[in-house]
Write an enzyme that holds these catalytic residues in place. Structure first.
Site, short mmCIF file in Angstrom:
data_model
loop_
_atom_site.label_atom_id
_atom_site.label_comp_id
_atom_site.label_asym_id
_atom_site.label_seq_id
_atom_site.Cartn_x
_atom_site.Cartn_y
_atom_site.Cartn_z
N GLN A 86 0.83 -1.20 0.00
CA GLN A 86 0.00 0.00 0.00
C GLN A 86 0.87 1.26 0.00
O GLN A 86 2.08 1.19 0.27
CB GLN A 86 -0.87 0.01 1.26
N HIS A 87 0.26 2.38 -0.28
CA HIS A 87 0.76 3.74 -0.03
C HIS A 87 1.86 4.24 -0.96
O HIS A 87 2.14 5.43 -0.96
CB HIS A 87 1.30 3.88 1.42
N ASP A 95 -2.47 -4.82 -0.20
CA ASP A 95 -2.08 -6.20 0.09
C ASP A 95 -2.73 -6.77 1.34
O ASP A 95 -3.05 -7.96 1.41
CB ASP A 95 -0.56 -6.33 0.16
O1 LIG Z 1 2.05 -0.07 4.92
C1 LIG Z 1 1.49 -1.15 5.00
C2 LIG Z 1 0.07 -1.21 5.45
O2 LIG Z 1 -0.42 0.07 5.88
C3 LIG Z 1 2.25 -2.40 4.64
O3 LIG Z 1 1.52 -3.55 5.00
C4 LIG Z 1 2.55 -2.40 3.18
O4 LIG Z 1 1.32 -2.66 2.49
C5 LIG Z 1 3.66 -3.38 2.83
O5 LIG Z 1 3.24 -4.67 2.87
P1 LIG Z 1 4.22 -5.95 2.77
O6 LIG Z 1 5.26 -5.69 1.70
O7 LIG Z 1 4.83 -6.13 4.10
O8 LIG Z 1 3.32 -7.07 2.39
#
Ligand SMILES: O=C(CO)[C@@H](O)[C@H](O)COP(=O)(O)O
Ligand SMILES: Nc1ncnc2c1ncn2[C@@H]1O[C@H](COP(=O)(O)OP(=O)(O)O)[C@@H](O)[C@H]1O
Length: 462
Positions: A69-70, A221
């Protein structure tokens, strides 16, 4: 009867995984993966290369992309990124996050938007770009998230990109309660109004690939993992991936002015209150590097260590931390003695420190009224046997570990099957049998949590 094969893609921080899945049963037919470069900012082309390196997708009837995300993907009028994508774990926008919190007030952010700015969120990264590279900000035509950009590429770079509500809810300029972008917030942060992706409904198609495969909306995700796991009320997911996340689907929207619990949306039209840490599985890989062992050997050492690591306490804020919001923090080790300073206890302390950060997050989620009767433990770090065994004690809650699978990609596949079916609900896929770990109320676990809390307060003041 021939199968309908669909693909679920997980473009996460460290790698891209592709699952091929039976659309009717959810049976995983194949899995491939390819790594991403390390770092907290990256050229999105690396994500595309990691996906393309796993072969074409001409054999599937539908696909969907779930991604980290983000991430800030800021494109100029030609569709070229004006800057590397700043990722969720990049903390350079900490000053901008602080300024945005102060500009609107935490209560208003939580009430009107659903999240309170921390450096992870897209809105703070745009503010950083505008403040530090105004000449690049002036060139920005449209802003996407990682899953949006991959979907846009798979759909042949359409004029209007698309996203979904779950990922939009992590930008900071999308209002979860109102279900719309807030241009005033975008202009407050970025001073400009770039084009934004259209927010699709949960089962709405984003387009088709060049081979005719339907492309579903995609999602963030963690929303993908929730969709992949088919959670029941009272279940909370704790994922130990690059990020540590603690989340659960919720009918009620959570407003947390402290900013610890993000009031995200999920991928089915409901809510996904979530806490995330920066230091999760990489706490274990950093410890294995320090001890000069591989992850399996670290696991064996941690299992051989004293249950409470002999009093060693690691606070693993190794890359700064997000929960708590300490972007510039570094790690702390306390309780060292000549007697307890052994590889086994060091390995054990890294497992316990990781779990204590997640236990802190779990208690904050519970404090918002979210029921957590059972923890569903996933992510690469859940492969560690010492993590699994200690988790139920540190969380003081039943822990189930589903069979090792890419649940984010499986959730994307489930969304693709849903979009392909045109049904009102996603297909019902049964979750495989699980391993269950029950807490025993071990006294060492309460002592470990107590030491961690005392060291955290003594060192960081919170
Ligand atoms: O910043 C967040 C949720 O707010 C993280 O969960 C990212 O979405 C990264 O996810 P992964 O690479 O660890 O799956
Ligand atoms: N057996 C294991 N023990 C501890 N950590 C592991 C193990 N297997 C994988 N990992 C870690 O899991 C992480 C990848 O997990 P994953 O859930 O795929 O993360 P992400 O989705 O964020 O890329 C890596 O940091 C890797 O070192």
């Amino acid at each position: 009867m021939s199968r309908t094969v669909i693909a679920g893609i997980d473009s996460s921080t460290q790698s891209t995984k592709v699952l091929r899945v039976d659309a009717e049963t959810g049976e995983i037919l194949s899995k491939t993966s390819a790594p991403h470069p390390d770092g907290t900012s990256v050229n999105p082309e690396r994500w595309w290369e990691a996906l393309a390196s796993q072969g074409d997708l001409d054999d599937v009837a539908a696909l969907s992309v779930s991604a980290q995300q983000h991430g800030m993907v800021a494109l100029d009028a030609s569709g070229t990124p004006v800057h590397d994508a700043l990722l969720w774990n990049d903390t350079r926008s900490a000053p901008q996050a602080k300024a945005l919190r102060e500009a609107l007030g935490a209560e208003s952010w939580a009430r009107e938007i659903g999240i309170v700015p921390v450096p992870s969120f897209t809105v703070t990264k745009l503010a950083w770009l505008a403040e530090n590279h105004p000449e690049l900000a002036d060139r920005v035509d449209q802003v996407m998230l990682p899953h949006d950009w991959l979907t846009w590429r798979l759909a042949g770079r359409p004029e209007t990109a698309t996203t979904d509500r779950s990922d939009a809810s992590g930008t900071g300029y999308y209002s979860v309660p109102e279900g719309r972008y807030r241009d005033d917030i975008l202009r407050l942060a970025f001073g400009r109004s770039p084009r934004l992706p259209r927010v699709l409904a949960p089962a709405e198609a984003a387009g088709r690939t060049s081979s005719g495969a339907l492309i579903a909306a995609g999602c963030g995700d963690n929303a993908g993992a929730a969709l992949g796991l088919g959670l029941v009320p009272g279940e909370v997911v704790i994922s130990i991936g690059t990020s540590g996340t603690v989340f659960a689907p919720s009918a009620a929207r959570i407003q947390d002015p402290s900013g610890a619990v993000a009031g995200f949306a999920d991928a089915t039209g409901h809510n996904l209150p979530l806490l995330a840490t920066i230091n999760a599985a990489r706490t274990l890989s950093a410890s294995s590097r320090m001890l000069n062992v591989d992850l399996d050997e670290l696991d064996a050492l941690a299992s051989a260590g004293a249950p409470d690591a002999g009093g060693l306490t690691l606070i693993p804020y190794l890359d700064g931390e997000r929960t708590p919001d300490l972007p510039h923090a570094t790690g702390t080790m306390t309780g060292l003695t000549r007697a307890n300073l052994t590889p086994e206890n060091m390995a054990r302390a890294s497992v316990l420190g990781l779990l204590c950060t997640l236990s802190d997050a779990l208690e904050r989620l519970r404090a918002q009224g979210v029921s957590a009767k059972r923890i569903v433990l996933i992510g690469g770090g859940s492969m560690s046997r010492s993590v699994r065994r200690a988790a139920a004690e540190i969380f003081d809650t039943e822990v189930v570990v589903p069979p090792s699978a890419e649940y984010v990609a499986l959730g994307a596949a489930r969304q693709a099957a849903w979009a392909l079916s045109g049904a009102t609900e996603p297909p019902t896929w049964t979750r495989s049998t699980e391993q269950t770990y029950e807490p025993t109320g071990a006294s060492w676990a309460a002592e470990v949590r107590g030491r961690f809390t005392a060291a955290r307060i003594a060192t960081y003041g919170i």
